[in-house]
Enzyme design. Structure first.
Site, PDB file in Angstrom:
ATOM      1  N   LYS A   1       0.840  -1.209   0.000  1.00  0.00           N
ATOM      2  CA  LYS A   1       0.000   0.000   0.000  1.00  0.00           C
ATOM      3  C   LYS A   1       0.871   1.253   0.000  1.00  0.00           C
ATOM      4  O   LYS A   1       0.604   2.215  -0.725  1.00  0.00           O
ATOM      5  CB  LYS A   1      -0.929  -0.006   1.234  1.00  0.00           C
ATOM      6  CG  LYS A   1      -2.078  -0.988   1.093  1.00  0.00           C
ATOM      7  CD  LYS A   1      -2.848  -1.176   2.385  1.00  0.00           C
ATOM      8  CE  LYS A   1      -3.862  -2.293   2.192  1.00  0.00           C
ATOM      9  NZ  LYS A   1      -4.571  -2.683   3.410  1.00  0.00           N
TER      10      LYS A   1
ATOM     11  N   GLN B   1      -4.276  -1.295   9.663  1.00  0.00           N
ATOM     12  CA  GLN B   1      -4.250  -2.632   9.062  1.00  0.00           C
ATOM     13  C   GLN B   1      -4.782  -3.658  10.065  1.00  0.00           C
ATOM     14  O   GLN B   1      -4.302  -3.732  11.192  1.00  0.00           O
ATOM     15  CB  GLN B   1      -2.804  -2.976   8.650  1.00  0.00           C
ATOM     16  CG  GLN B   1      -2.659  -4.293   7.932  1.00  0.00           C
ATOM     17  CD  GLN B   1      -3.293  -4.277   6.544  1.00  0.00           C
ATOM     18  OE1 GLN B   1      -3.199  -3.310   5.808  1.00  0.00           O
ATOM     19  NE2 GLN B   1      -3.954  -5.366   6.202  1.00  0.00           N
TER      20      GLN B   1
ATOM     21  N   ASP C   1     -11.205   3.299   4.217  1.00  0.00           N
ATOM     22  CA  ASP C   1     -11.642   1.908   4.084  1.00  0.00           C
ATOM     23  C   ASP C   1     -13.171   1.807   4.096  1.00  0.00           C
ATOM     24  O   ASP C   1     -13.722   0.746   3.825  1.00  0.00           O
ATOM     25  CB  ASP C   1     -11.085   1.070   5.245  1.00  0.00           C
ATOM     26  CG  ASP C   1      -9.889   0.227   4.828  1.00  0.00           C
ATOM     27  OD1 ASP C   1      -9.688   0.060   3.607  1.00  0.00           O
ATOM     28  OD2 ASP C   1      -9.172  -0.262   5.713  1.00  0.00           O
TER      29      ASP C   1
END
Ligand code: NAP
Length: 299
Positions: free
Chosen positions: A54, A98, A121
């Protein structure tokens, strides 16, 4: 007949180019560089790989990447203090923690701590509610990528029968909301659905997000249907000494004989998810600065 293969890898590369061009324009016209902060707690090897990937792709499209590594035993208070700082930092437009995190931390509470406008997200209750009520939301990356590929494959989705298998907050539910907003007639299915094969046979659009390898058989597919396979199931090597294989929730070899278009695994939905994370960060940056919605990056 053999289905068109929807090439998620190529589509994701194109989307990242679009993101990069928006980033370049934001810099040139407004002196703003979108920034994504990624928080990793602990040293889970798979998470480290995801986070590095990422961060690299973030920098590749010209954005700022803010990496925060915290020890596995970090206190909740210290983690929240970091999230609060990132929430207040005008250079940070997207924040992602994460998952999974160590057991003493709550994923739900972490997501709730992140400013919904920086929740790239799209996992927060606020963003789920905004999506469900047709308001401007940050949309969960995987379903957003699925929708983009569906639009590319089918054009206008109005009136199509769409079946979603799986009702997770991460994929199934937001996917169903997105398809509803596209004027599909949406059926959500799950582990308690009766005669799933019969329900799936009605689908012009099928999105499978289950986590059961090759559960959807070829004879479940309506001829000409568009099939999006979200499943990522790691299987042992086909022969001794070989590599692990990644298979989807759909029996690809059989389904491609019937479907009109289908995503492969790997190389379908997976690459789109990170590309959509970058897209969401640019969208969040534009919204934070009162600039028009960037084209081609949102639902
Ligand atoms: P999840 O939270 O475990 O949800 C799975 C869903 O599938 C649940 O709603 C469950 O129903 C349903 N289900 C399980 N067995 C079923 C069956 N036999 N028949 C019908 N429905 C069944 O999983 P998720 O997070 O949504 O992920 C689903 C899959 O997508 C996994 O393979 C995951 O690795 C993959 N994934 C891929 C990406 C990507 O970027 N490509 C991103 C996210 C997830 P109940 O609710 O009734 O239990």
């Amino acid at each position: 007949m053999s289905a068109e293969i929807i090439d998620g890898k190529a589509f994701a590369a194109g989307l990242r180019e679009t993101v990069a061009s928006h980033v370049a324009r934001l810099k040139a016209d407004h002196g703003i560089t979108p920034g994504l902060a990624v928080v990793l707690v602990g040293e889970d090897p798979a998470s480290q790989v995801y986070v590095r990937s990422k961060e690299k792709l973030t920098v590749d499209v010209g954005m700022k990447s803010f990496a925060h590594r915290l020890p596995a035993d970090v206190s909740e208070a210290d983690l929240y203090a970091l999230i609060d700082r990132l929430n207040d930092d005008p250079e940070v437009h997207g924040i992602l923690c994460q998952f999974p995190v160590p057991r003493h931390l709550s994923e739900r509470d972490i997501v709730a701590r992140i400013d919904p406008d920086k929740d790239v997200d799209g996992l927060s209750v606020t963003n789920a509610g905004r999506l469900a009520t047709g308001q401007e939301a940050m949309v969960s990356c995987t379903p957003l990528g699925c929708l983009m590929m569906l639009r590319e494959a089918r054009g206008d989705l109005t009136g199509l029968d769409a079946v979603v298998i799986g009702r997770s907050n991460l994929v199934g539910k937001p996917m169903a909301q997105l398809l509803l907003a596209e004027n599909c007639t949406v059926t959500m299915t799950h582990s308690r659905t009766r005669d799933l094969a019969e329900v799936v046979r009605r689908a012009d659009i099928l999105v499978a997000a289950v986590g059961v390898p090759e559960m959807v058989k070829g004879d479940w597919i309506k001829p000409g249907a568009t099939v999006i396979d979200v499943g990522m199931n790691r299987m042992p090597p086909a022969e001794p000494g070989g590599k692990d294989r990644l298979v989807g929730d759909v029996d690809f070899a059989a389904a491609r004989q019937v479907a009109g278009a289908i995503t492969p695994v790997p190389g379908g939905v997976g690459p789109m998810t990170i590309a959509c994370l970058l897209a969401n960060t640019v969208t969040a940056c534009c919204r934070a600065n009162g600039l028009p919605e960037p084209e081609g990056l949102t639902a």
